[in-house]
Design an enzyme around this catalytic site. Sequence first.
Site, PDB file in Angstrom:
ATOM      1  N   ASP A 213      -2.798 -39.098 -14.523  1.00 45.84           N
ATOM      2  CA  ASP A 213      -2.763 -38.806 -15.767  1.00 45.84           C
ATOM      3  C   ASP A 213      -2.419 -37.842 -16.253  1.00 45.84           C
ATOM      4  OD1 ASP A 213      -4.588 -38.892 -17.803  1.00 45.84           O
ATOM      5  OD2 ASP A 213      -6.020 -37.617 -17.321  1.00 45.84           O
ATOM      6  N   GLU A 214      -2.060 -37.650 -17.863  1.00 44.09           N
ATOM      7  CA  GLU A 214      -1.179 -36.359 -17.325  1.00 44.09           C
ATOM      8  C   GLU A 214      -0.060 -35.855 -16.660  1.00 44.09           C
ATOM      9  OE1 GLU A 214      -2.129 -35.040 -20.382  1.00 44.09           O
ATOM     10  OE2 GLU A 214      -4.615 -35.168 -20.420  1.00 44.09           O
ATOM     11  N   GLN A 244       2.253 -33.732 -25.958  1.00 46.62           N
ATOM     12  CA  GLN A 244       1.634 -32.564 -25.377  1.00 46.62           C
ATOM     13  C   GLN A 244       1.795 -31.926 -23.955  1.00 46.62           C
ATOM     14  OE1 GLN A 244      -2.835 -33.527 -25.999  1.00 46.62           O
ATOM     15  NE2 GLN A 244      -2.326 -35.929 -26.559  1.00 46.62           N
TER      16      GLN A 244
END
Length: 767
Positions: A213-214, A244
């Site tokens: 994730d991320e 992001q």
Amino acid sequence: MNLNSEQIKAVEHIDGPVLILAGAGSGKTATMTHRMAYMIEQGVDPHNILAVTFTNKAAAEMRSRVADLVSDTRGMWVMTFHAMCLRMLRYSCESLGYKAGFTVYDETDRKALVKRVCKDLKVDEKENPAAMLQSVISKCKESEQGPDEYLASTPGFGQYRTIADVYRRYQEELMAANAMDFDDLLWNGVRLLEKEADVLKYYSDRFRYIMVDEYQDTNYLQYKMISMLASKHGNLCVVGDDDQCIYQWRGADIRNILDFENDFKNAFTVRLEQNYRSDGNILKLANSVIKNNRSRKQKALWTDREGGEKMTYRRLEDEKQEAWWTGSEIEKLRTKGYAYKDIAILYRKNAQSRSFEEKFSIRGIPYRVLAGLRYYDRKEVKDVMAYLRLIENPGDNVSMLRIINEPKRGIGAKTLAGIEGYAASYGESVYEAICDETLQASLSNKSRSAIRELVRMIQDIRAEQDNMTISDIYDNVLNRSGYLKALEDAGTIEADGRIENIMEFKSVIAEFEKGLNDGSVAALQDEMRADRQALMGQGLEAEEPTMLGTFLEQIALMADIDNHDEDEDAVVLMTLHSAKGLEFPVVFMPGMENGMFPGVSAFEDDEKMEEERRLCYVGITRAMNKLYLSGAQVRTVYGRTDWQTESLFLDEMDRSCLDGDTFVKDRANGGRTMLGDYIFAGRSHGTADGYFGEPEAKPFDSLSAARKATRSKKVINDEFANGDIVRHPKFGEGMVIMQDEKTMTVIFDEFGEKKLGKGFVKMEKVR
């Protein structure tokens, strides 16, 4: 599955490399959890699944959601990078020179150790601040540079050699204390896999399906570790959003996500662009800003919830007026049914929170500052935790030095220096030194008696640790150390507050122990036991951590974001960086000024400007229903007062989404120039066709026509108002930006900012 078509594609494509580009609010957590559940339903053993994220909160939510979808998730690893490395190292750290039960140092511990090293090496902390040294050491570890490699990459003398010496001693002290800092967890995790082929084989065999994730926030070490683990089966799914990526300043490498399709051939790419969080106007505004970045993969958020409220923009006189206006808007929102907890103030710099805290206190608006002083960072909590860490790891010098004179045991600075010198001369830890009867004999009677009681307490508890609960250990520490009695004897309000905090720590322990009975901690223990048995089944050694060690480990891995209490009815104040991963019905973004957001350094570096723009995009997309933007004409930060110009990000925003104040000056056709300490909108000094136009000579010439047409009027200095254009007999024309009873501050066209005493020189009011 209640998913859209693109999410379903991401869920059902489980083999090979997969890149899920998940825009803000596009349901990436739902996609990831359904993907894991789908794999299990298709016959994949949970034991073969690894899911890695960046916060404990995200990991816990993911784990819980998967458990709601499928009945059996035993053996599946869902955790942060640091937790994953820590677990691997807990089982197999001896080959790297560590002993079982090593301590994990947080930022406070790191700083204490760096300062101690500087003192030992007689390093001038004014020339080499601890924060700078910590930052350099951290960057070295992220790039796998030891002290020698760092020195070889520099000119090798002066400050570079000093940094290398501090770094070398710092690492030596960590090893001697059987401790690792957070950077070590990642670096040692990679070193373990590189050094122990059998360990790498075990984990790469086991984790046949890996999800990250991320992914845009991964650094070099994290990228390397995941690549090693995925090398056997190649089933690597990464989820993230290049728009992001806001942590490059602390090592995140945006190239990891931008280059994924080159690094992992034949990757399957899915774009999640439907947003389920925000109204249409908010997304339209966010898209209009982020499209100006060049280093990005093309995508645009959209929603079924078209329209919605427009953004409100206000430009206030100064930061105090900005905070007061924000408070007024919050009170209006309350009359419309919004709770305080629905509202967040997201700012670029921590220093901005002060004016909001002051005005909210006056107005009676409850607020909470996130990423301020954590509960676990309070002195008394750090003290009692140091006692517990010493029981787990007596070699932990940072903890020993923290509590050796807490409560007072008559160990002065000179005596303590002697103890440290004695320990160093014999190659011992401070704890081993104070156990030595020869050293004890050199102390005063009072100090000797107190030190012997401290040693006896640690020895007794360690001997009986297997027969005690953590609550028992904690009660023994509080009473036998004298720490609680010293606070009770003090009898002050401050001491009472400290007692409340260390009593609250008993609640933390009780909650952990309750988990042993209701399943949460017990399940973790069962999972770790199964891991150890599997490792030993492959002929690998696997140490079993103590219950106290497991408890301390959980606290060590907690982050500021994990402390956010969503049920507390208070306005949340936090930095834009801290807001990543959160959402609020209403968001305020103050400080929309050049030099504040984006910061000054961004104007000199395109990569920094793009990261600032991504940060602006993150802030906008935290809002669900309503977004407020504000700025100040004049702002005082770090004791310096400056005239502010509107953020260039405001220029990039779709004006059809904005309501409220119009912009002070339409700069659509203008460039920006740095002039002295000010960033201001000016006319272009050159064009593509080679035409060199006349530059604006002064920052305030845009007002010249109006003010020249106005008849000058002589007035005494205390008649001026902020915003007046004045003429000084020496400094010429300027604008009054701030004043008090005795002084006024004026920005002059040619002489910059001047603070003048009222009544000493007569000035003319031009306009």
